[in-house]
Enzyme design. Sequence first.
Site, short mmCIF file in Angstrom:
data_model
loop_
_atom_site.label_atom_id
_atom_site.label_comp_id
_atom_site.label_asym_id
_atom_site.label_seq_id
_atom_site.Cartn_x
_atom_site.Cartn_y
_atom_site.Cartn_z
CD GLU A 118 21.04 20.80 11.33
OE1 GLU A 118 21.48 21.96 11.36
OE2 GLU A 118 20.76 20.21 10.27
CD GLU A 151 16.83 19.56 8.88
OE1 GLU A 151 17.66 20.16 8.15
OE2 GLU A 151 16.56 19.92 10.03
#
Length: 674
Positions: free
Chosen positions: A154, A313
């Site tokens: 991320e 995710e």
Amino acid sequence: MAVLFQKIPTLLHGGDYNPDQWLDRPDILEEDIRMMKKAGVNTATVGVFSWSALEPEEGVFHFDWLHKIMDKLYENGIYTVLATPTGARPAWMDEKYPSVLRVEHDGRRNHHSGRHNHCMSSSEYRAQVEKIDTKLAKEFGNHPGLILWHISNELSGECYCDNCKKRFQEYLREKYHNDIEELNKQWWTSFWSRHFNSFDQIEPPYDNGEHSILGLNLDWKRFNSWNMKDYMVFERKILKKYTPDIPVTSNFMKLFEQLDYADLAKELDIVSWDGYPRWNNDYETVADTAAELSFDHAVMRGLKKDKPFMLMESTPSLVNWNTYNKIKCPGILRASSIQTIGCGSDTIQYFQWRKGRGAAEQFHGAVVDHLGRDDTRVFKEVSEVGELLKKLSPVTGSKVCSKAAILFDWSNRWAIKDMQGMAQDTKNYEKEVLKFYKVHLQSGINADIVFPLENLSAYSLVVLPMCYTMSEEVGAWIKEYVKNGGTVVATYLTAYVNENTLAYLGGFPGAGLGEVFGMYAEELDTLYPNDSNSVLMKKGFTAPVKDYCELIKLTGAEVLGTYQSDFYAGMPAATVHSYGKGKAYYLGTRMKESDLIRFFTPIWKDSCIEKVDMTEGVEYLKRTAEDGSTFDFYVNYTANPVMVTLVKDGVDLLTGKSVSGEVVVEPFNGVVVK
Ligand SMILES: [Zn+2]
């Protein structure tokens, strides 16, 4: 077929596995494998944030535990997505090399802390990254279980250190051809005495620094995204040097503001993202939450249209970082998993496999929670997803083929946010793009998201919501598309400024689009929240409108609708103009979804885009395989069984039964017709 992984050519099921939290518990590691197999897991993402376990002291590497884990997974049919550990730094590094620490916008350098707070420009940081990535690639690059590299985690944030300031100046020097006067002209520095004599005088927009130059603000956003990409490419090159055949991804976060994912995605082999919708919230229906998830999937799918993407995710139950962290209600995981595959993902992955006992994500949902049992509701629902993914495996590698597209542009988003004028709290660029997506979704049309300058030949319709910032080049791209037979629908605020926020002279839309639309907007009226107006459409309906009303003058376009009140009652609000072989629609005001559907219905028909009448709360999605076979997904996001009329008869992959005509879709479940 565009199968993502030849080693495992099926849908992937798994998620983040952080065994470095449990190295002193071999019993738990053993149990993990047993439970993964029970849940139908065939992939594990290992190594995210593992730097201090892999290199506990500078130059001291511990890879044994990772070898054992990857071997064990592979022996049990579970493939590894291996992350570089660069999302968070060990304490020894920050102690020894303070330049790796990020400087905040107030000019203060961070202390050792958290994650994602490195300076992307720091040569000392990059040297450390090169060392660990090289070691990892050499050590694990040939492991038979390795299918994918996962860069960092991320990627996010920005740094205001002197190093980054210098790189920003170099970035500008290159962009403006080493000509400071070119920069001065584009940034309009003749106002407020903002003129620069040299690139060295330019600073990032510190908290207490320069914010009045819109071009500077926008270039800083671009620089930051470019600098992050430069860093990501730096990691990619290290991995590719040793393992050229292993694909590389980095997990994105839906419409994350700071990074232009359309630009970053060009440097990745596979797009992956982390999806955490706020299911079962108190402000919208589950179907509304699902529609936004569908949009986010479309954005990710749009970043690489030639292959499926990955849902890297998601949580099997709840997150721990919202203000209110509600658990996913029964059935949501199943419905959203079917939807996710329908939207073009070839994976369902979770964060994380097993809940840790402490630290930052202690109570974030996981497949295995602190209870440790395999008969919990969540574990059973995850296992059910494992089963249904096996049934859906014929879908693997197929694609979503759309004829309608909606333009999204990160630069435009940054510029609109920074724009002075209009109402600051009703600009809502992202929400408007989402609205146009939902208008299509509710009509059974899977729209793609496109980005500036990409190939539009697959589309018969392109929607251009609020394209405020537009370069001459992008203007020419749209013009060419319409000239060759494409249909566009643009809205208020189209092409007001160029790519550096300089206003176009001679009428909006600029960028050469005036002749395409056959009109110009003389004024833009910003409405107060309690103001309203309405538009009488020639098609025979009246649409209430709000927030923005452009006062349109015609230069060849035909009027489709006129304002009904205020001093501009009777003036055009919506127009259409034929240009070349195509058509250019212009909507000068903001309508609600149901009226937009009425507005678009004849346009879809003209553009040969089939509208499918859907029951409320049901999502229709379609994937197409290379051999032409299709997969129609019907996902019911309501608590009641609903009857749907099939677009095409066939076999429901989830039940194995032939279906035709009308079928019942059970609550929070789906039917997938091949
Ligand atoms: Zn920096």
